[in-house]
Write an enzyme that holds these catalytic residues in place. Sequence first.
Site, mmCIF file in Angstrom:
data_model
loop_
_atom_site.group_PDB
_atom_site.id
_atom_site.type_symbol
_atom_site.label_atom_id
_atom_site.label_comp_id
_atom_site.label_asym_id
_atom_site.label_seq_id
_atom_site.Cartn_x
_atom_site.Cartn_y
_atom_site.Cartn_z
ATOM 1 N N GLU A 270 0.893 -1.171 0.000
ATOM 2 C CA GLU A 270 0.000 0.000 0.000
ATOM 3 C C GLU A 270 0.919 1.206 0.000
ATOM 4 O O GLU A 270 1.567 1.502 0.998
ATOM 5 C CB GLU A 270 -0.905 -0.062 1.236
ATOM 6 C CG GLU A 270 -2.077 0.885 1.162
ATOM 7 C CD GLU A 270 -1.896 2.072 2.064
ATOM 8 O OE1 GLU A 270 -1.494 3.147 1.540
ATOM 9 O OE2 GLU A 270 -2.154 1.944 3.270
ATOM 10 N N CYS A 304 -2.261 8.395 3.474
ATOM 11 C CA CYS A 304 -2.083 8.091 2.039
ATOM 12 C C CYS A 304 -3.362 8.340 1.259
ATOM 13 O O CYS A 304 -3.323 8.483 0.041
ATOM 14 C CB CYS A 304 -1.690 6.628 1.857
ATOM 15 S SG CYS A 304 -0.182 6.215 2.688
#
Length: 500
Positions: A270, A304
């Site tokens: 990720e 993020c």
Amino acid sequence: MSSSSKSQDLGSLLSDSALFRTQGYINGQWVSASDGVTFPLTNPATGALIADMPHMPRSQVAEAIDAAKTALPAWAALTAYQRSAYLLKLHSLMEQHAQDLGTILCVENGKPLAEAKGEIAYGASFMQWNAAEGLRTYGQTIPSPFPGTRNMVIKQPIGVCGLITPWNFPNAMITRKMAPALAAGCTVVIKAPAETPLSALAMAVLCERIGVPAGVVNVVVMDKGDREAAAGLELCENIKVSKISFTGSTPVGRLLMKQGSSTLKKLSFELGGNAAFIIFDDADLELAVTGVIASKFRAAGQTCVCANRIFVHSKIYDQFAKLLAEKVGAFKVGDGMTEGVTIGPLVNSRGVEKVERHVKDAVSKGAKVLVGGEKIDNGDGSCFFQPTVLVDVPRECAVAEEETFGPLAPLFKFDDEEDVITRANSSEVGLAGYLFTRDLARSNRVAEKLEVGMVGVNTGVIAQACIPFGGVKQSGFGREGGPSGINEFQVDKLITIGGM
Ligand code: SIN
């Protein structure tokens, strides 16, 4: 900025001070670095020294891997129900100790205490979700073309997993990886982030308390730099490690992938994002402002999935900017342990420098500062930046291209649906995207066209344990959480039975 010479007694803030550990955890033992080297861990809100942490060499990472490998057969042999029971106990202990775990998180990471406690609840939800998912790792039977033959596919744990986790969610990014790994029957070596190792170690305390066998969960700690790189290399090159799950930057993801190729690691990554947040002219503006606040300013903009490029339709641009500026101007910035503070510091001075560079770059190209725009220098090594709203942001500037990872909301203007989709998709990364509209057809059309792994429609909050979290393009691959999350930690094994 000069660094503070103060130190902070974190243990005195906790009702259970044993949750504050400053050694690594390998094979059920609390250990210092084998050569005694330490590094200072400081509070980003005050610059105060919290603890001297072990700066472990590569050989200790190898020891942790050996311990995880030795512990694997017995852990894998437990029933899914037995492993599920461990996770439920961890869930319940996390809830019970939310105040202390939140305090540890707040002090090392900077996010306000209420938000830190929210992260503990989020982190605990991965325990609960995976406790249930572990019970449902169904295999398959597949009809065979050969007479007297049966095909059976069973799910088995992949093996020892290296979990490399980031500092922006010091608790939840560990549980997001550890919970499915343990539920699947894997053992783990967690490389704790140098900025926030204490939350990882507090989780190891809870594992120890509920009797997770030695070697099943290991936590190694070291500062950034050579030893951190060596730890990554060991996890990637050690043949005993079967899987790496990493959350962090795209460049580090690329490096780990290269390093892991020597031992054919299974990977899930990720990586970075650059989320577009699109507000159409028919949007509910109050809802959109709430959405931007939730997405952009969570963890002081250090997520993020946070809105990085906010595209606002020209018809509502001024009105939206005014509403957002009012809310952002009312934030209370400060030490997250202080009552009423809504935005904490960034995790380090590099973070502050990046936000400052993005603001200066945009302003030099014509943007205007509506709120904030400056770093806050308290002269003590703390790392604050004013929550900022920029308007009239030009199409081409650093903040349009790079992830800011800070409390900066740049408002770009758009007129046309196709154009804004093209601009949203112009990024090489694709983790999350958001859109606000009351038009059902448009919401589906745009959501399907955005090149991302996750889309929020009329909400700035997408994170939940029950969703498949992950990206496309240079934001990585693999999904965490949701119905498929546990698969990342399992392998399908075929058993074909003939002669029946
Ligand atoms: C991240 O920023 O890496 C994770 C954010 C989330 O889980 O919402």
